[in-house]
Scaffold this motif. Structure first.
Motif, PDB file in Angstrom:
ATOM      1  N   UNK A  31       0.815  -1.221   0.000  1.00  0.00           N
ATOM      2  CA  UNK A  31       0.000   0.000   0.000  1.00  0.00           C
ATOM      3  C   UNK A  31       0.851   1.276   0.000  1.00  0.00           C
ATOM      4  N   UNK A  32       2.044   1.193  -0.590  1.00  0.00           N
ATOM      5  CA  UNK A  32       2.961   2.339  -0.594  1.00  0.00           C
ATOM      6  C   UNK A  32       2.327   3.575  -1.223  1.00  0.00           C
ATOM      7  N   UNK A  33       2.496   4.693  -0.535  1.00  0.00           N
ATOM      8  CA  UNK A  33       2.104   6.005  -1.065  1.00  0.00           C
ATOM      9  C   UNK A  33       3.264   6.541  -1.896  1.00  0.00           C
ATOM     10  N   UNK A  34       3.028   7.625  -2.667  1.00  0.00           N
ATOM     11  CA  UNK A  34       4.145   8.232  -3.406  1.00  0.00           C
ATOM     12  C   UNK A  34       5.323   8.560  -2.493  1.00  0.00           C
ATOM     13  N   UNK A  35       5.027   9.069  -1.292  1.00  0.00           N
ATOM     14  CA  UNK A  35       6.110   9.409  -0.363  1.00  0.00           C
ATOM     15  C   UNK A  35       6.918   8.166   0.021  1.00  0.00           C
ATOM     16  N   UNK A  36       6.210   7.061   0.260  1.00  0.00           N
ATOM     17  CA  UNK A  36       6.895   5.819   0.624  1.00  0.00           C
ATOM     18  C   UNK A  36       7.768   5.327  -0.528  1.00  0.00           C
ATOM     19  N   UNK A  37       7.239   5.458  -1.758  1.00  0.00           N
ATOM     20  CA  UNK A  37       8.020   5.028  -2.928  1.00  0.00           C
ATOM     21  C   UNK A  37       9.269   5.903  -3.055  1.00  0.00           C
ATOM     22  N   UNK A  38       9.081   7.203  -2.890  1.00  0.00           N
ATOM     23  CA  UNK A  38      10.234   8.123  -2.965  1.00  0.00           C
ATOM     24  C   UNK A  38      11.293   7.733  -1.923  1.00  0.00           C
TER      25      UNK A  38
END
Lengths: 368, 368
Positions: B297-304
């Protein structure tokens, strides 16, 4: 019905223990035998003016301390309070033991003196944990490392009876702690236990992951004692960390302190929901007799609740019912034992599992 | 330095993944290759007006979905985004892979395509968990069930390098997850791993129980993947339960809602402290190449943040340093392996452990 209480076991013994016993006798009219140093226990009863209550004292001259190595201590200290308490149950002078002392010593003394029930390899420690739906039982939480599949199966049976008694569930949902919900997930031991549980007359709902445990999807969750103990302690660690973080955050500024004051009842609600002393103790299941183990830091309230749990165990005949359930499901264990002993049967049963050709073992192995 | 990002893996792929990649390219000027359906990835980059950034696309026609059985899916889907991303690292076109997709597929593809490092049996998944002191590393959290002692030893070495890189600790404290702090506590596997870790040049501080883990007593804690996964998920479950209980308690009355509004910054502080997306991902350690696995469930912030972690891994030469550390400690593994392979040596070493008579194995076995 008499409950032997280890008066000397626990961080705040004998004070907290005697106070808890007095509360139990006052509130539930429980007959109690306090086991330990006669002089000290007598003084505590004097202090609490509790001589009119149904509490007697049985002298034991020694104590196994919290930090002692259990096996060695039990061997050397033949007159330790925990040994003497167990002997009272063996001889029939009491029906249950409650101890907040050294857990290893209580486990060792129960195994050595009360002995495991027929069909049970080793006793297990069960604990009640709060969940989003209420409470669920996790076992084993530390009595056994390196469990065999038959032991996990036995834990399922014991947990089922415990849940029927303490959670008032007529047909508790039993799960197996695993790292995935699919039937085939797990290690060799859990996969074999899965098959055994599936064949039993338990309400077995399959593998349960760690997170859904706290959603309350199962009433009883079975695991190896190493895993159960590590997981339990880590959960306690997380809860403590949250509590600390909340405390720090809510006291940083005067405004926050004011708001926190308004929220005190709400925060107390939460604490009450997750408070271990509400349950009082963790039963040691699978021995000839009732045995409730309390936290080392048990308060009088926790001791009282542990004694009350022992009383309910006796009223509900938990030990006898575990024995009956084990016997009713003994064919499953026997079949598994035979698989373990006889390599040829084991190979055949594996073949029948794959090809479902062998009729003999089909019942045991052809379940999906 | 180029990082291959699995554009199709994750609950919110490709949107959240491409957004995260764009953030990483903007903030850290990272060179990225997005792997996946060219048309869809192109559209996302259009939407974000990100064509000036150092982001290229590598087409992959298939996707391993979150709920697919990993081994089968990898075998059938030779052109899945996760396989193609791993191939880019093998061929040297990229140096690291970041995926928020099916964890089993990422693990399988990394093991199959990148291969374990010399002296490493199997890769492990490491995770950063918040503690009262900051953060600690737990590994393995699910890549391996039924670990051998040599694997636990290897996890110690890998975790040590990870901690040096990501926690900026020059000499990280390494512990072994156990059910008691005494040296002899644990099961057969952990006891043997204990001896190996003690002989290594790691800063090994012994057995760590679950609760002290969250006090932050160790920077790295080593465990079997079954236990690590169960414990991790249970901790997530407890945290979620607390969050829910707090939410319910704080919205029950208008007064409480008002107080909760005043406390919003405090509650956000806490959430930030225990927010997994701060770290972004869990590295898969022990393969030839850098590989960071994000939450589904990664958010864009988590992916970054996962991409940033991959970049730090490359700058800090984590893979190479793990290889060097494994080689430096290879004599310990060899001695243990020889014990396992040669039954006679094994028996002799056991004897020397008990009597400390055999000189040959003394170094390995006579440690307390």
């Amino acid at each position: 019905m008499k409950i032997a209480v280890d008066g000397m076991g626990g961080d705040f013994a004998p004070q907290a223990i005697v106070e808890g016993a007095v509360l139990a006798a006052q509130q539930h009219n429980t007959s109690i035998t306090l086991v330990g140093d006669e002089g000290r226990l007598e003084r505590e009863l004097d202090r609490l003016q509790a001589h009119a209550l149904p509490i007697t004292i049985c002298h034991a001259s020694e104590v196994v301390h919290m930090d002692e190595a259990p096996v060695m201590a039990l061997r050397k200290k033949r007159f330790s309070s925990i040994r003497v308490a167990m002997e009272l149950v063996r001889s029939g002078e009491a029906q249950a033991v409650v101890s907040a002392g050294n857990t290893g010593a209580a486990l060792g003394a129960a195994t050595m003196i009360l002995r495991p029930l027929r069909g049970i390899d080793r006793p297990a420690i069960a604990t009640l944990l709060p969940t989003q739906k209420g409470a669920s039982i996790l076992l084993d939480v530390g009595a056994n490392v390196d469990c065999k599949s038959t032991q996990l199966f036995q834990f399922g049976i014991m947990g089922d009876v415990f849940a029927k008694c303490i959670l008032d569930k007529p047909y508790p949902a039993v799960g197996l702690l695993a790292i995935g919900e699919e039937d085939t997930k797990g290690n060799d031991v859990t996969r074999e236990a899965f098959l055994m549980l599936k064949q039993s007359d338990l309400n077995f709902i399959g593998n349960i992951e760690g997170k859904p445990f706290f959603h309350g999807v199962a009433d009883v969750v079975v695991c190896d004692g190493f895993i159960g103990n590590v997981a339990l302690k880590m959960c306690e660690g997380v809860a403590e960390m949250y509590g600390q973080a909340l405390k720090t955050a809510l006291t940083r500024t005067p405004w926050r302190r004011l708001a926190a004051t308004l929220l005190r009842p709400a925060l107390q609600d939460i604490r009450r929901r997750v408070d271990a002393s509400e349950y009082g103790g963790a039963p040691l299941l699978g021995v000839n007799g009732t045995c409730i183990i309390g936290h080392g830091n048990s308060t009088p309230k926790a001791v009282k609740n542990a004694i009350h749990m022992a009383q309910r165990f006796l009223e509900e005949r938990v030990t006898e019912r575990i024995q009956e359930e084990v016997e009713r499901n003994s064919d499953i264990q026997d079949a598994s034992g035979a698989r373990g002993r006889n390599i040829w049967r084991h190979i055949r049963s594996t073949m029948s599992f794959r090809g479902e050709r062998e009729e003999e073992d089909e019942e045991v192995t052809s379940e999906p």
